[in-house]
Design a protein around this motif. Sequence first.
Motif, PDB file in Angstrom:
ATOM      1  N   ALA A  74      37.254  50.688  49.722  1.00  0.00           N
ATOM      2  CA  ALA A  74      38.580  51.321  49.711  1.00  0.00           C
ATOM      3  C   ALA A  74      39.678  50.288  49.490  1.00  0.00           C
ATOM      4  O   ALA A  74      40.669  50.546  48.798  1.00  0.00           O
ATOM      5  CB  ALA A  74      38.814  52.064  51.029  1.00  0.00           C
ATOM      6  N   HIS A  75      39.504  49.109  50.048  1.00  0.00           N
ATOM      7  CA  HIS A  75      40.510  48.044  49.969  1.00  0.00           C
ATOM      8  C   HIS A  75      40.680  47.555  48.531  1.00  0.00           C
ATOM      9  O   HIS A  75      41.797  47.288  48.085  1.00  0.00           O
ATOM     10  CB  HIS A  75      40.087  46.894  50.873  1.00  0.00           C
ATOM     11  N   GLU A  76      39.583  47.463  47.801  1.00  0.00           N
ATOM     12  CA  GLU A  76      39.641  46.964  46.428  1.00  0.00           C
ATOM     13  C   GLU A  76      40.511  47.848  45.551  1.00  0.00           C
ATOM     14  O   GLU A  76      41.192  47.366  44.643  1.00  0.00           O
ATOM     15  CB  GLU A  76      38.240  46.869  45.839  1.00  0.00           C
ATOM     16  N   ALA A  77      40.488  49.153  45.825  1.00  0.00           N
ATOM     17  CA  ALA A  77      41.273  50.093  45.022  1.00  0.00           C
ATOM     18  C   ALA A  77      42.738  50.133  45.433  1.00  0.00           C
ATOM     19  O   ALA A  77      43.568  50.673  44.705  1.00  0.00           O
ATOM     20  CB  ALA A  77      40.672  51.493  45.132  1.00  0.00           C
ATOM     21  N   ALA A  78      43.063  49.531  46.586  1.00  0.00           N
ATOM     22  CA  ALA A  78      44.415  49.658  47.130  1.00  0.00           C
ATOM     23  C   ALA A  78      45.279  48.415  46.970  1.00  0.00           C
ATOM     24  O   ALA A  78      46.497  48.493  47.112  1.00  0.00           O
ATOM     25  CB  ALA A  78      44.346  50.028  48.612  1.00  0.00           C
ATOM     26  N   VAL A  79      44.659  47.268  46.684  1.00  0.00           N
ATOM     27  CA  VAL A  79      45.434  46.021  46.636  1.00  0.00           C
ATOM     28  C   VAL A  79      45.235  45.313  45.307  1.00  0.00           C
ATOM     29  O   VAL A  79      44.388  45.677  44.496  1.00  0.00           O
ATOM     30  CB  VAL A  79      45.025  45.067  47.793  1.00  0.00           C
ATOM     31  N   LYS A  80      46.038  44.259  45.100  1.00  0.00           N
ATOM     32  CA  LYS A  80      45.939  43.442  43.904  1.00  0.00           C
ATOM     33  C   LYS A  80      44.624  42.657  43.905  1.00  0.00           C
ATOM     34  O   LYS A  80      44.093  42.334  44.962  1.00  0.00           O
ATOM     35  CB  LYS A  80      47.111  42.461  43.830  1.00  0.00           C
ATOM     36  N   PRO A  81      44.087  42.349  42.712  1.00  0.00           N
ATOM     37  CA  PRO A  81      42.832  41.596  42.634  1.00  0.00           C
ATOM     38  C   PRO A  81      42.862  40.283  43.409  1.00  0.00           C
ATOM     39  O   PRO A  81      41.878  39.915  44.056  1.00  0.00           O
ATOM     40  CB  PRO A  81      42.678  41.344  41.126  1.00  0.00           C
ATOM     41  N   SER A  82      43.993  39.566  43.351  1.00  0.00           N
ATOM     42  CA  SER A  82      44.083  38.287  44.061  1.00  0.00           C
ATOM     43  C   SER A  82      43.995  38.487  45.568  1.00  0.00           C
ATOM     44  O   SER A  82      43.362  37.694  46.281  1.00  0.00           O
ATOM     45  CB  SER A  82      45.388  37.571  43.702  1.00  0.00           C
ATOM     46  N   THR A  83      44.637  39.546  46.069  1.00  0.00           N
ATOM     47  CA  THR A  83      44.573  39.846  47.501  1.00  0.00           C
ATOM     48  C   THR A  83      43.162  40.235  47.909  1.00  0.00           C
ATOM     49  O   THR A  83      42.645  39.779  48.939  1.00  0.00           O
ATOM     50  CB  THR A  83      45.543  40.988  47.858  1.00  0.00           C
ATOM     51  N   TYR A  84      42.533  41.081  47.083  1.00  0.00           N
ATOM     52  CA  TYR A  84      41.164  41.502  47.398  1.00  0.00           C
ATOM     53  C   TYR A  84      40.217  40.309  47.419  1.00  0.00           C
ATOM     54  O   TYR A  84      39.366  40.204  48.299  1.00  0.00           O
ATOM     55  CB  TYR A  84      40.673  42.531  46.377  1.00  0.00           C
ATOM     56  N   HIS A  85      40.374  39.407  46.469  1.00  0.00           N
ATOM     57  CA  HIS A  85      39.504  38.237  46.405  1.00  0.00           C
ATOM     58  C   HIS A  85      39.605  37.413  47.692  1.00  0.00           C
ATOM     59  O   HIS A  85      38.588  36.991  48.257  1.00  0.00           O
ATOM     60  CB  HIS A  85      39.878  37.370  45.208  1.00  0.00           C
ATOM     61  N   SER A  86      40.831  37.196  48.171  1.00  0.00           N
ATOM     62  CA  SER A  86      41.029  36.421  49.399  1.00  0.00           C
ATOM     63  C   SER A  86      40.460  37.142  50.619  1.00  0.00           C
ATOM     64  O   SER A  86      39.813  36.524  51.471  1.00  0.00           O
ATOM     65  CB  SER A  86      42.519  36.150  49.608  1.00  0.00           C
ATOM     66  N   ASP A  87      40.696  38.462  50.695  1.00  0.00           N
ATOM     67  CA  ASP A  87      40.206  39.224  51.846  1.00  0.00           C
ATOM     68  C   ASP A  87      38.683  39.339  51.834  1.00  0.00           C
ATOM     69  O   ASP A  87      38.035  39.267  52.887  1.00  0.00           O
ATOM     70  CB  ASP A  87      40.830  40.624  51.857  1.00  0.00           C
ATOM     71  N   GLU A 219      53.587  43.948  33.459  1.00  0.00           N
ATOM     72  CA  GLU A 219      52.231  43.449  33.631  1.00  0.00           C
ATOM     73  C   GLU A 219      52.257  42.119  34.381  1.00  0.00           C
ATOM     74  O   GLU A 219      53.244  41.390  34.328  1.00  0.00           O
ATOM     75  CB  GLU A 219      51.522  43.253  32.282  1.00  0.00           C
ATOM     76  N   ASN A 220      51.155  41.834  35.050  1.00  0.00           N
ATOM     77  CA  ASN A 220      51.034  40.590  35.799  1.00  0.00           C
ATOM     78  C   ASN A 220      49.630  40.040  35.551  1.00  0.00           C
ATOM     79  O   ASN A 220      48.642  40.658  35.950  1.00  0.00           O
ATOM     80  CB  ASN A 220      51.251  40.857  37.297  1.00  0.00           C
ATOM     81  N   ALA A 221      49.552  38.925  34.843  1.00  0.00           N
ATOM     82  CA  ALA A 221      48.256  38.337  34.498  1.00  0.00           C
ATOM     83  C   ALA A 221      47.920  37.240  35.500  1.00  0.00           C
ATOM     84  O   ALA A 221      48.422  36.123  35.394  1.00  0.00           O
ATOM     85  CB  ALA A 221      48.299  37.785  33.076  1.00  0.00           C
ATOM     86  N   VAL A 222      47.079  37.564  36.466  1.00  0.00           N
ATOM     87  CA  VAL A 222      46.770  36.640  37.568  1.00  0.00           C
ATOM     88  C   VAL A 222      45.370  36.074  37.405  1.00  0.00           C
ATOM     89  O   VAL A 222      44.421  36.798  37.092  1.00  0.00           O
ATOM     90  CB  VAL A 222      46.868  37.364  38.928  1.00  0.00           C
ATOM     91  N   GLU A 223      45.245  34.777  37.631  1.00  0.00           N
ATOM     92  CA  GLU A 223      43.934  34.136  37.575  1.00  0.00           C
ATOM     93  C   GLU A 223      43.258  34.270  38.938  1.00  0.00           C
ATOM     94  O   GLU A 223      43.766  33.793  39.946  1.00  0.00           O
ATOM     95  CB  GLU A 223      44.067  32.660  37.202  1.00  0.00           C
ATOM     96  N   VAL A 224      42.119  34.957  38.959  1.00  0.00           N
ATOM     97  CA  VAL A 224      41.372  35.192  40.185  1.00  0.00           C
ATOM     98  C   VAL A 224      39.949  34.679  39.998  1.00  0.00           C
ATOM     99  O   VAL A 224      39.212  35.164  39.137  1.00  0.00           O
ATOM    100  CB  VAL A 224      41.333  36.695  40.555  1.00  0.00           C
ATOM    101  N   ASN A 225      39.594  33.690  40.794  1.00  0.00           N
ATOM    102  CA  ASN A 225      38.245  33.144  40.745  1.00  0.00           C
ATOM    103  C   ASN A 225      37.839  32.706  39.334  1.00  0.00           C
ATOM    104  O   ASN A 225      36.722  32.933  38.882  1.00  0.00           O
ATOM    105  CB  ASN A 225      37.244  34.179  41.284  1.00  0.00           C
ATOM    106  N   GLY A 226      38.799  32.092  38.623  1.00  0.00           N
ATOM    107  CA  GLY A 226      38.520  31.556  37.299  1.00  0.00           C
ATOM    108  C   GLY A 226      38.670  32.529  36.166  1.00  0.00           C
ATOM    109  O   GLY A 226      38.477  32.165  34.993  1.00  0.00           O
ATOM    110  N   HIS A 227      39.035  33.783  36.463  1.00  0.00           N
ATOM    111  CA  HIS A 227      39.199  34.795  35.416  1.00  0.00           C
ATOM    112  C   HIS A 227      40.588  35.427  35.514  1.00  0.00           C
ATOM    113  O   HIS A 227      41.092  35.659  36.608  1.00  0.00           O
ATOM    114  CB  HIS A 227      38.131  35.877  35.539  1.00  0.00           C
TER     115      HIS A 227
END
Length: 379
Positions: A74-87, A219-227
């Motif tokens: 549920a969390h993955e669908a609710a937050v930004k990819p960068s936030t999900y990666h950290s959590d 748009e926001n292009a964020v680098e998460v875990n190298g991608h």
Amino acid sequence: MGSAYAYDTKAGKRWEARYRKPDGKTARKGGFLRKRDAEAYIAEVEVSKSAGTYIAPSDAHAPIAALGVDWLVAHEAAVKPSTYHSDESSWRIHVEPRWGARRVGSIRHTEVAAWIAELAATKSPTTVKRCHGVLASILDGAVRDRRIPANPARDVKTPKKSKKPKPYLSHKQVERVAAASRYPDVVRFTAYTGLRWGEVTGIRVRNVDLKRRRVLIEENAVEVNGHVQVGTPKTHERRAVVYPAFLDKAVRAAVKGKALDDLLWPAEFGGYLRPGNAVSGWFAGAVKRIRAEDAKAAAEAKARGEETPPIMPRVTPHDLRHTAASLAISAGANVKAVQRMLGHASAAMTLDTYAELFEDDLDSVAVALDSQRSESLAS
């Protein structure tokens, strides 16, 4: 209303409480030494049923590991990819190993507090707060699902994050970084619009209004875990940002010959522009070269017995956002204008982040009040 029934065990006579759950099904709880203890438990159940706070003992047996998996989905669908990666990392590395095997109903407030203290001894306040937040959020869900009556992780004190001084560049320092870097126009654009790095690199040609000197941030292009992952801006809201006239030539050159869906500031060989390695990347390299020049100049001045010139502070691409706020405020922008430029959720957030930059406003207010009072009394 339930009833108490006696039964024999090797340890002696015991009592069992039998009652009906809110769904009408019969439930049992045994092990009571006295009949009145079983009856007291039945009375508590009836009160909780009437109040709508009944918790089925079997529901409290669910392991944290199972609840955590559901929470992550549920969390993955609710937050930004960068936030999900950290959590997700906090869950996998710290929370699940400590609490995964525990039944949700067995966790106590004091245990959570002790765990937070253990983490704080070796981890940063940011890591500790994130780990606590993950566990507390999972337990919040357990409360809503009526697995537990209250969240044992709430009201647990976590270490405070110390605010590090932000490096603010002057106009000349911005120009030096730009001139020394591989992407000078991108550096200037970021330092004078206050955009997040992912917002700058996510701008497409269709987002640019050359006549009004505005860009639409959607748009926001964020680098998460190298991608690089592309999503909406941090606040999920589109906003228009104005860029100064001196950037007009650079923006027009960046737009020229491109299709509407092309990136305004692409990388040298195409794709999303990244800030590079924090130690040896193109941006860090430019700052490193400038600092070396400044250190040499300072050493030479000291040898001559002269006042040593300042050395360029260590800055990251994100610090250009802080610089934009500083330059805007020094130019007379009010807090609401800065809030809109930076895309903060509220003016209070802007004030909290850049409180030190508004200190001079206090003097201005005092001077204005003094002047008005004098004029009023004189008239």
